[in-house]
Design a protein around this motif. Structure first.
Motif, mmCIF file in Angstrom:
data_model
loop_
_atom_site.group_PDB
_atom_site.id
_atom_site.type_symbol
_atom_site.label_atom_id
_atom_site.label_comp_id
_atom_site.label_asym_id
_atom_site.label_seq_id
_atom_site.Cartn_x
_atom_site.Cartn_y
_atom_site.Cartn_z
ATOM 1 N N GLU A 111 0.832 -1.205 0.000
ATOM 2 C CA GLU A 111 0.000 0.000 0.000
ATOM 3 C C GLU A 111 0.867 1.255 0.000
ATOM 4 N N ALA A 112 1.941 1.242 0.776
ATOM 5 C CA ALA A 112 2.828 2.410 0.836
ATOM 6 C C ALA A 112 3.476 2.677 -0.516
ATOM 7 N N ARG A 113 3.881 1.610 -1.206
ATOM 8 C CA ARG A 113 4.484 1.775 -2.523
ATOM 9 C C ARG A 113 3.507 2.411 -3.509
ATOM 10 N N ASP A 114 2.222 2.105 -3.343
ATOM 11 C CA ASP A 114 1.234 2.531 -4.330
ATOM 12 C C ASP A 114 0.685 3.924 -4.078
ATOM 13 N N THR A 115 1.050 4.560 -2.968
ATOM 14 C CA THR A 115 0.531 5.905 -2.693
ATOM 15 C C THR A 115 1.570 6.957 -3.026
ATOM 16 N N ALA A 116 1.104 8.041 -3.635
ATOM 17 C CA ALA A 116 1.998 9.147 -3.966
ATOM 18 C C ALA A 116 2.057 10.194 -2.865
ATOM 19 N N ASP A 117 1.193 10.088 -1.873
ATOM 20 C CA ASP A 117 1.119 11.068 -0.787
ATOM 21 C C ASP A 117 2.152 10.711 0.281
ATOM 22 N N PRO A 118 3.168 11.551 0.496
ATOM 23 C CA PRO A 118 4.201 11.182 1.474
ATOM 24 C C PRO A 118 3.671 11.027 2.892
ATOM 25 N N ALA A 119 2.672 11.811 3.276
ATOM 26 C CA ALA A 119 2.120 11.673 4.630
ATOM 27 C C ALA A 119 1.422 10.320 4.795
ATOM 28 N N ALA A 120 0.658 9.923 3.786
ATOM 29 C CA ALA A 120 0.006 8.615 3.841
ATOM 30 C C ALA A 120 1.046 7.501 3.829
ATOM 31 N N ARG A 121 2.111 7.681 3.051
ATOM 32 C CA ARG A 121 3.161 6.656 2.986
ATOM 33 C C ARG A 121 3.846 6.509 4.335
ATOM 34 N N VAL A 122 4.131 7.623 4.991
ATOM 35 C CA VAL A 122 4.754 7.568 6.319
ATOM 36 C C VAL A 122 3.861 6.806 7.288
ATOM 37 N N GLY A 123 2.558 7.083 7.254
ATOM 38 C CA GLY A 123 1.646 6.405 8.159
ATOM 39 C C GLY A 123 1.576 4.907 7.908
#
Length: 266
Positions: A112-124
């Motif tokens: 899921e983290a790989r597939d998101t472009a939003d850095p805040a969402a990726r950090v979470g």
């Protein structure tokens, strides 16, 4: 019932209470099946995993006994739990559905983290993934040969997740926190160039250019002394950019301040 390998081998019942798995061979059998969840593990491989060269008089019967003991443990933890351990030619499989095994949850969150472009969402997402680690993977069984390959694979994924988390936090402007949080990890893994690059960039962006350059020098000397190599081209280019105070290294604009997320160390 849930199973855990990202730390000492663990089983929890539906209330979250730990389930005791007695007898080392039964724990080894469970670990061997959890390393390949949902796949049939051949009986001859399981015999090798459990006994190595020190075979019992009747390996097949001994393996069947351990499988019966494991079924009793699973059934005691949850009514019908024995059905999770399936006998299927040429061996056994453990049916651990998604959400019931920590390493599967870990891998899913990384995806899921790989597939998101939003850095805040990726950090979470990465923080949630890293929080699943309770310590070194299968720490209580790590001296058994069949465990080591899986442990190394999972540890590599953990370190990559930490690197990805650091880069996402840099995109959020958390330069000082990343610089401070990665120091110990770089010391533990001094030859990981991607990790060191994130640390160097964090140091530079938090106004510590000299320390960033010193970090590069330490790696360069370490590689030369231990392996007769130079740092890779990406790290070398970063070093040159730090020396030149290249504006391309400046932090990207952050639309809104985000709360700092802790760097997870396990």
């Amino acid at each position: 019932m849930r199973f855990g390998v990202l730390g000492p081998l663990a089983v929890w019942d539906e209330r979250g209470e730990p389930v005791r798995v007695p007898e080392l061979k039964v724990r080894l059998l469970l670990a061997a099946l959890l390393i390949d969840p949902g796949r049939v593990v051949p009986a001859d491989r399981l015999v090798d995993d459990l006994w190595g060269a020190d075979l019992p008089a009747d390996p097949t019967a001994s393996l069947q006994t351990r499988a019966s003991q494991l079924r009793r443990v699973l059934d005691a933890a949850e009514p019908g739990g024995r059905a999770l351990l399936v006998s299927r030619r040429p061996g056994y499989l453990l049916e651990a559905a998604p959400g019931l095994l920590d390493v599967r949850d870990f891998e899913g969150l990384l995806g899921e983290a790989r597939d998101t472009a939003d850095p805040a969402a990726r950090v979470g997402l990465l923080a949630d993934a890293l929080a699943l680690w309770r310590g070194p993977a299968l720490a209580d069984l790590a001296d058994h040969h069949f465990v080591r390959t899986a442990v190394l694979r999972w540890e590599e994924r953990r370190l990559t997740a930490l690197e990805d988390q650091a880069r996402a936090r840099l995109d959020l402007g958390e330069h000082a926190a990343v610089a401070d949080g990665l120091g110990d990890l770089v010391e533990e893994h001094p030859l990981r160039e991607r990790l060191r690059a994130a640390h160097m960039l964090a140091l530079y962006r938090s106004g510590r250019q000299t320390l960033a350059l010193e970090s590069y020098r330490r790696l360069r000397d370490l590689l030369a002394d231990e392996m007769g190599l130079d740092p890779g081209p990406e790290l070398t280019a970063l070093h040159q950019a730090v020396l030149a105070q290249d504006p391309a290294l400046d932090a990207p604009a952050v639309a809104a301040a985000a709360p700092a997320a802790p760097v997870v160390h396990t």
